[in-house]
Design an enzyme around this catalytic site. Sequence first.
Site, PDB file in Angstrom:
ATOM      1  N   GLU A 149       0.868  -1.192   0.000  1.00  0.00           N
ATOM      2  CA  GLU A 149       0.000   0.000   0.000  1.00  0.00           C
ATOM      3  C   GLU A 149       0.897   1.231   0.000  1.00  0.00           C
ATOM      4  O   GLU A 149       1.809   1.337   0.802  1.00  0.00           O
ATOM      5  CB  GLU A 149      -0.935  -0.011   1.213  1.00  0.00           C
ATOM      6  CG  GLU A 149      -1.700   1.279   1.450  1.00  0.00           C
ATOM      7  CD  GLU A 149      -2.494   1.790   0.233  1.00  0.00           C
ATOM      8  OE1 GLU A 149      -3.286   1.044  -0.341  1.00  0.00           O
ATOM      9  OE2 GLU A 149      -2.277   2.971  -0.149  1.00  0.00           O
ATOM     10  N   HIS A 175     -45.633  -0.416   8.998  1.00  0.00           N
ATOM     11  CA  HIS A 175     -46.163   0.947   8.939  1.00  0.00           C
ATOM     12  C   HIS A 175     -45.599   1.766  10.097  1.00  0.00           C
ATOM     13  O   HIS A 175     -45.528   1.266  11.202  1.00  0.00           O
ATOM     14  CB  HIS A 175     -47.690   0.920   9.060  1.00  0.00           C
ATOM     15  CG  HIS A 175     -48.278   2.295   9.167  1.00  0.00           C
ATOM     16  ND1 HIS A 175     -48.411   3.118   8.078  1.00  0.00           N
ATOM     17  CD2 HIS A 175     -48.729   3.000  10.248  1.00  0.00           C
ATOM     18  CE1 HIS A 175     -48.936   4.271   8.465  1.00  0.00           C
ATOM     19  NE2 HIS A 175     -49.139   4.216   9.780  1.00  0.00           N
ATOM     20  N   GLY A 187      -7.387   1.464   3.421  1.00  0.00           N
ATOM     21  CA  GLY A 187      -8.804   1.803   3.244  1.00  0.00           C
ATOM     22  C   GLY A 187      -9.061   2.541   1.946  1.00  0.00           C
ATOM     23  O   GLY A 187     -10.206   2.661   1.521  1.00  0.00           O
ATOM     24  N   GLY A 188      -7.993   3.078   1.322  1.00  0.00           N
ATOM     25  CA  GLY A 188      -8.128   3.695   0.006  1.00  0.00           C
ATOM     26  C   GLY A 188      -9.121   4.847  -0.023  1.00  0.00           C
ATOM     27  O   GLY A 188      -9.298   5.572   0.953  1.00  0.00           O
TER      28      GLY A 188
HETATM   29  C1  LIG Z   1     -16.198  11.641  -2.955  1.00  0.00           C
HETATM   30  C2  LIG Z   1     -16.517  10.184  -3.162  1.00  0.00           C
HETATM   31  C3  LIG Z   1     -17.593   9.615  -2.511  1.00  0.00           C
HETATM   32  C4  LIG Z   1     -17.902   8.281  -2.692  1.00  0.00           C
HETATM   33  N1  LIG Z   1     -18.979   7.760  -2.049  1.00  0.00           N
HETATM   34  C5  LIG Z   1     -19.307   6.464  -2.239  1.00  0.00           C
HETATM   35  C6  LIG Z   1     -20.415   5.890  -1.566  1.00  0.00           C
HETATM   36  O1  LIG Z   1     -21.121   6.554  -0.800  1.00  0.00           O
HETATM   37  N2  LIG Z   1     -20.686   4.577  -1.772  1.00  0.00           N
HETATM   38  C7  LIG Z   1     -19.923   3.804  -2.612  1.00  0.00           C
HETATM   39  O2  LIG Z   1     -20.207   2.610  -2.765  1.00  0.00           O
HETATM   40  N3  LIG Z   1     -18.848   4.325  -3.254  1.00  0.00           N
HETATM   41  C8  LIG Z   1     -18.538   5.625  -3.085  1.00  0.00           C
HETATM   42  N4  LIG Z   1     -17.442   6.143  -3.719  1.00  0.00           N
HETATM   43  C9  LIG Z   1     -16.632   5.245  -4.579  1.00  0.00           C
HETATM   44  C10 LIG Z   1     -15.708   4.380  -3.714  1.00  0.00           C
HETATM   45  O3  LIG Z   1     -14.921   5.184  -2.882  1.00  0.00           O
HETATM   46  C11 LIG Z   1     -14.842   3.523  -4.609  1.00  0.00           C
HETATM   47  O4  LIG Z   1     -15.641   2.838  -5.528  1.00  0.00           O
HETATM   48  C12 LIG Z   1     -14.049   2.499  -3.796  1.00  0.00           C
HETATM   49  O5  LIG Z   1     -13.200   3.127  -2.861  1.00  0.00           O
HETATM   50  C13 LIG Z   1     -13.225   1.652  -4.751  1.00  0.00           C
HETATM   51  O6  LIG Z   1     -12.436   0.780  -4.009  1.00  0.00           O
HETATM   52  P1  LIG Z   1     -11.137   0.115  -4.617  1.00  0.00           P
HETATM   53  O7  LIG Z   1     -10.817  -0.989  -3.696  1.00  0.00           O
HETATM   54  O8  LIG Z   1     -11.323  -0.196  -6.035  1.00  0.00           O
HETATM   55  O9  LIG Z   1     -10.000   1.259  -4.606  1.00  0.00           O
HETATM   56  P2  LIG Z   1      -9.554   2.345  -3.563  1.00  0.00           P
HETATM   57  O10 LIG Z   1     -10.481   2.408  -2.403  1.00  0.00           O
HETATM   58  O11 LIG Z   1      -9.353   3.601  -4.314  1.00  0.00           O
HETATM   59  O12 LIG Z   1      -8.148   1.815  -3.020  1.00  0.00           O
HETATM   60  C14 LIG Z   1      -7.027   1.695  -3.850  1.00  0.00           C
HETATM   61  C15 LIG Z   1      -5.760   1.676  -2.989  1.00  0.00           C
HETATM   62  O13 LIG Z   1      -4.667   1.358  -3.815  1.00  0.00           O
HETATM   63  C16 LIG Z   1      -3.529   2.141  -3.441  1.00  0.00           C
HETATM   64  N5  LIG Z   1      -2.629   2.193  -4.593  1.00  0.00           N
HETATM   65  C17 LIG Z   1      -2.882   2.736  -5.812  1.00  0.00           C
HETATM   66  N6  LIG Z   1      -1.833   2.557  -6.641  1.00  0.00           N
HETATM   67  C18 LIG Z   1      -0.892   1.901  -5.931  1.00  0.00           C
HETATM   68  C19 LIG Z   1       0.409   1.428  -6.236  1.00  0.00           C
HETATM   69  N7  LIG Z   1       0.944   1.571  -7.447  1.00  0.00           N
HETATM   70  N8  LIG Z   1       1.113   0.793  -5.256  1.00  0.00           N
HETATM   71  C20 LIG Z   1       0.585   0.619  -4.023  1.00  0.00           C
HETATM   72  N9  LIG Z   1      -0.665   1.046  -3.680  1.00  0.00           N
HETATM   73  C21 LIG Z   1      -1.382   1.667  -4.632  1.00  0.00           C
HETATM   74  C22 LIG Z   1      -4.167   3.475  -3.073  1.00  0.00           C
HETATM   75  O14 LIG Z   1      -3.302   4.222  -2.227  1.00  0.00           O
HETATM   76  C23 LIG Z   1      -5.446   3.025  -2.358  1.00  0.00           C
HETATM   77  O15 LIG Z   1      -5.221   2.865  -0.982  1.00  0.00           O
HETATM   78  C24 LIG Z   1     -17.099   7.479  -3.544  1.00  0.00           C
HETATM   79  C25 LIG Z   1     -15.991   8.031  -4.190  1.00  0.00           C
HETATM   80  C26 LIG Z   1     -15.709   9.375  -4.014  1.00  0.00           C
HETATM   81  C27 LIG Z   1     -14.518   9.970  -4.722  1.00  0.00           C
END
Ligand SMILES: Cc1cc2nc3c(=O)[nH]c(=O)nc-3n(C[C@H](O)[C@H](O)[C@H](O)COP(=O)(O)OP(=O)(O)OC[C@H]3O[C@@H](n4cnc5c(N)ncnc54)[C@H](O)[C@@H]3O)c2cc1C
Length: 459
Positions: free
Chosen positions: A34, A441, A39-40
């Site tokens: 990471e 309800h 938690g991304g």
């Molecule tokens: C403002 C906002 C609000 C949102 N609200 C919602 C919601 O209410 N409900 C919902 O379902 N979705 C929502 N989303 C979408 C949701 O956040 C994403 O769909 C979800 O986080 C995707 O998860 P993921 O596991 O694909 O990637 P991510 O959660 O983006 O995690 C990817 C991880 O990979 C790491 N990474 C990237 N490249 C590298 C690399 N080369 N080497 C090492 N680590 C790396 C990053 O640092 C990150 O920690 C929202 C998005 C935004 C922007």
Amino acid sequence: MPTHFDAIIIGAGQAGPSLAGRLTGAGRTIAYIERKLFGGTCVNTGCTPTKAMVASAYVAQKTRTAAEYGVQAPGPVSVDMKAIKARKDRIVLASRTGLEDYVRKMPNCTVFNGHARFESPKEVRVGSDLLSGDQIFINVGGRAVIPSFPGVNEIPYLTNVSILELETLPRHLVVIGGSYVGLEFAQIFRRFGCEVTVIEKSSRLVSREDEDVSASIRTFLEKEGIRVRTSAECIHFRREANDIAAGVSCEDDPSESIGSHVLLAAGRQPNTDDLDLDKAGIAQDERGFITVDDQLRTNVPGIWALGDCNGRGAFTHTAYNDFEIVAAGLLDNDPRRVTDRIPCYALYTDPPLGRVGLTEDAVRKSGRPALIGTRAMTRVSRAIEKGETEGFIKVLVDAKTNEILGASILGTGGDEAIHCIIDTMYAKAPYTNILRAVHIHPTVSELLPTVFGDLNPLT
Ligand SMILES: Cc1cc2nc3c(=O)[nH]c(=O)nc-3n(C[C@H](O)[C@H](O)[C@H](O)COP(=O)(O)OP(=O)(O)OC[C@H]3O[C@@H](n4cnc5c(N)ncnc54)[C@H](O)[C@@H]3O)c2cc1C
């Protein structure tokens, strides 16, 4: 010589940590990479912080309208941005720490902090460490697109990441993008007391939704004082003293929006441009999404892509479902598939929009004979009692099979009530199941049997 693991997981978003749990539970060794925050997006800069701020904004709005409920609020509403941010940060930190502890304490899992890049189909470099894995899982997520609008590099724009760090209230927030991310922030900051303008290039807000949904959302946002400018062509920026002027027309148009802050919410792009995917021969589409099959395998044997980076979903629940599909295939001999997933999501404006399946527009385009049922939230007891009657319910049914095709619930509790319909669709049960069910309800869900009981041909 690389350090060898059974599997390497890149990115601690919404799919990878749970997959690590399953794989280590099955006795496999994992290298977990990471580069930033566990938690991304969802935990740190997406779902969790925005929904925490939606809650603060809701309280501000309720306080503003307290007299309508017979409650006295002392004077005009003002917000303390530092306190709002501190509350949001506490919620985010608890979630991030919980996840990070889970991964770091996992037996057989070694965490590497840093940016991963492929060296070959079996090797990944992170800093000075070269790792090899029999299996590699990519869960790198996405980030905000920075569109190449003229002037964009001359202004201090915000994204979904930096706007969450504000400790003072913008005087006037100009939001570029009238879709899911942009509208949530627009309403949050309007309710905090900012002037807000939304600029959208399509002719209507959330243009993937039906026109009546877009129109209703625009109405309630405008009622709260948000200025909406649609059909914006040639969006461009220039500095205007300490402010930023956002132009929306190719003509020499005097009607610029002058804001103190600009938020770019004009779409998302995958974090795949800095992974050296070519060194592993991993195929991408023209937008950079990693190409996967129905079980999330890339074109390279032994490499999978999960979550937002594969373009098959853009939500936390789709990323998590990607984990379930991969784990089921690898460990449970259960061939789950992405195409078994029914599209569903919510837009967290207030009131929220709960969505599942096809829109009315998509059903019309499909040409299949269908039935439609609608009901305004002004006719839903619970909405009336709560004083939250904006929006409507709409359901669509296949006229021949009685299968539910889709639904939109724009209204208070819509993000929860939609699950009655989601579960019925997963059960492949006809709509008549809901028709005969007795719901509690007074709830919004209680009205669903009534809506399904009054269907008309979709003409
Ligand atoms: C403002 C906002 C609000 C949102 N609200 C919602 C919601 O209410 N409900 C919902 O379902 N979705 C929502 N989303 C979408 C949701 O956040 C994403 O769909 C979800 O986080 C995707 O998860 P993921 O596991 O694909 O990637 P991510 O959660 O983006 O995690 C990817 C991880 O990979 C790491 N990474 C990237 N490249 C590298 C690399 N080369 N080497 C090492 N680590 C790396 C990053 O640092 C990150 O920690 C929202 C998005 C935004 C922007």
